[in-house]
Every structure is written in structure tokens, then in C-alpha cells.
Design a protein around this motif. Structure first.
Motif, short mmCIF file in Angstrom:
data_model
loop_
_atom_site.label_atom_id
_atom_site.label_comp_id
_atom_site.label_asym_id
_atom_site.label_seq_id
_atom_site.Cartn_x
_atom_site.Cartn_y
_atom_site.Cartn_z
N VAL A 77 0.84 -1.20 0.00
CA VAL A 77 0.00 0.00 0.00
C VAL A 77 0.87 1.25 0.00
CG1 VAL A 77 -1.69 1.31 1.34
CG2 VAL A 77 -1.95 -1.15 1.10
N ILE A 78 1.91 1.25 0.85
CA ILE A 78 2.80 2.42 0.93
C ILE A 78 3.54 2.63 -0.38
CG2 ILE A 78 4.85 3.33 2.07
CD1 ILE A 78 3.90 1.96 4.64
N LEU A 79 4.04 1.53 -0.97
CA LEU A 79 4.74 1.65 -2.24
C LEU A 79 3.81 2.12 -3.35
CD1 LEU A 79 6.95 -1.59 -2.13
CD2 LEU A 79 7.71 0.78 -1.92
N GLY A 80 2.55 1.65 -3.34
CA GLY A 80 1.59 2.11 -4.33
C GLY A 80 1.30 3.59 -4.19
N ALA A 81 1.14 4.04 -2.94
CA ALA A 81 0.91 5.48 -2.71
C ALA A 81 2.11 6.30 -3.15
CB ALA A 81 0.60 5.72 -1.23
N ALA A 82 3.32 5.81 -2.85
CA ALA A 82 4.53 6.53 -3.25
C ALA A 82 4.65 6.60 -4.77
CB ALA A 82 5.76 5.86 -2.65
N ALA A 83 4.33 5.49 -5.44
CA ALA A 83 4.40 5.47 -6.90
C ALA A 83 3.39 6.44 -7.51
CB ALA A 83 4.14 4.05 -7.41
N GLY A 84 2.19 6.47 -6.94
CA GLY A 84 1.19 7.43 -7.43
C GLY A 84 1.62 8.87 -7.22
#
Length: 207
Positions: A177-184
Motif C-alpha cells: 500500500v505504501i509503495l503504491g501510494a509513493a508510486a502514485g
């Protein structure tokens, strides 16, 4: 929508939704929302977005993403946040109580029965059937999310990376979830910088 006048519990929320209506909907979701988590997302979306239009599609997706990042049960996180948005802290507390009340009472009623009959073949078969039904509900939710997926290579790439990390490498979901938010966030930042660089030559020429 005008609020019901009889009693404090029926006051109209700041969002213009009757508090009693919120409690009724949450009690309904808590009563028939078997499976929890993503298995109930179709029901929640149908009740809050499609039927009553208390949330827009974009707002629903944003609150769902925030609920996934918060600790605790996804369904409770999402519906508590929606109730707070509709009517503040009091509506959130009452609605959350209405949401968990049916399952709490059902567990109390069935706990003794299950402990006494858990080795019965009919009971075991019924539980296996419930498990299969919940799996089907979750697959239906996943398919619905795929249909709403933005048609852009970046989102497919991010989803594929999360699938590999979670399914094959067993990375903790919170990191996904954190990596997805950072990528976005990085994608949005890159888009902003690209637009600025693209418009700067035009401004110089106009000057």
C-alpha cells in the motif's frame, strides 16, 4: 433530504442526510454483509454510491484507499469514515455501533451451537459452502475493480509489481500500500513537472 424531527437520533447531518437513514443503511449492511472486507464492497458501493448517491465514485475510491492504509477491519474503517463525513463524530459512533451490532448478536447466538456441532458433517459442509460463496464474492469485487481500472500503462505496471511482490515474494500488504501510494505521488509529481517544462517555452515566447 430533510431530517426526521422526532428525537435527537434523527437529526439531519451537515451533509443533509438524516442520521436515522444512515443508521438504517448501516444496520442493513451489518445484517446482510456476509464475508467482511472486499466481499461486502459490492453491497457498500450499491447502497452508498449507486442507490443513495451519498458519495461520488471518485470520493468512494479515495476513501477506500485511505481505509486500506489504516489499521483494522477494512469495512469498519470505510463505513466509519463515510459516517463521519455525513454527520460528524456522533453519527460515526452511532452508525458504527449499528454496523457491528448484528454480527455481534449473531456470534453470541451461534457460538454455543457451533462448539457443540462443529464436527457434524452437515455443519462442516455448510461452512465450506459459505467459504466458497465468499471467494466468489471477492472475485466479483476484484473483477469490478479491474473494470474501473484507469486505462494507462502506469497503473497496470504498478498492479503487476504489487501482484508479484505480494503473491510470489510474500511482501507485507502494508508495504504494498505504501509503495503504491509513493508510486502514485511520483507519477503526479512527474506529470506536474512535465507540464511546467512544456509551458515554459511558450511563456518566454509570449514575453
Amino acid at each position: 433530504m430533510s431530517g426526521v424531527t422526532a428525537g435527537n437520533i434523527q437529526n439531519t447531518s451537515p451533509a443533509g442526510v438524516s442520521r436515522l437513514d444512515v443508521l438504517r443503511v448501516y444496520l442493513k449492511i451489518g445484517t446482510i454483509g456476509f464475508g467482511g472486507g472486499y466481499a461486502v464492497m459490492n453491497l457498500i458501493h450499491a447502497e452508498l454510491v449507486e442507490k443513495r448517491q451519498w458519495l461520488t465514485e471518485q470520493r468512494y475510491e479515495n476513501m477506500l484507499s485511505l481505509s486500506e492504509m489504516a489499521p483494522g477491519a477494512l469495512t469498519v474503517n470505510l463505513l466509519a469514515g463515510v459516517a463521519y463525513r455525513l454527520g460528524g463524530v456522533k453519527t460515526m459512533l452511532l452508525a458504527t455501533a449499528a454496523l457491528i451490532l448484528p454480527s455481534f448478536l449473531l456470534i453470541l447466538l451461534l457460538a454455543g451451537f457451533f462448539l457443540a456441532w462443529q464436527h457434524n458433517p452437515l455443519v462442516a459442509g455448510a461452512l465450506e459452502g459459505l467459504t466458497a460463496g465468499v471467494v466468489g464474492l471477492m472475485l466479483a469485487v476484484v473483477w469490478e475493480l479491474i473494470e474501473k481500472f484507469p486505462n494507462h500503462w502506469y497503473y497496470y505496471a504498478t498492479g503487476a509489481v504489487a501482484l508479484v511482490l505480494g503473491f510470489f515474494l510474500h511482501v507485507n500488504p502494508i508495504w504494498l500500500v505504501i509503495l503504491g501510494a509513493a508510486a502514485g505521488g511520483l507519477k503526479s509529481l512527474a506529470s506536474i513537472l512535465y507540464r511546467r517544462l512544456k509551458t515554459e517555452p511558450g511563456k518566454d515566447v509570449g514575453a
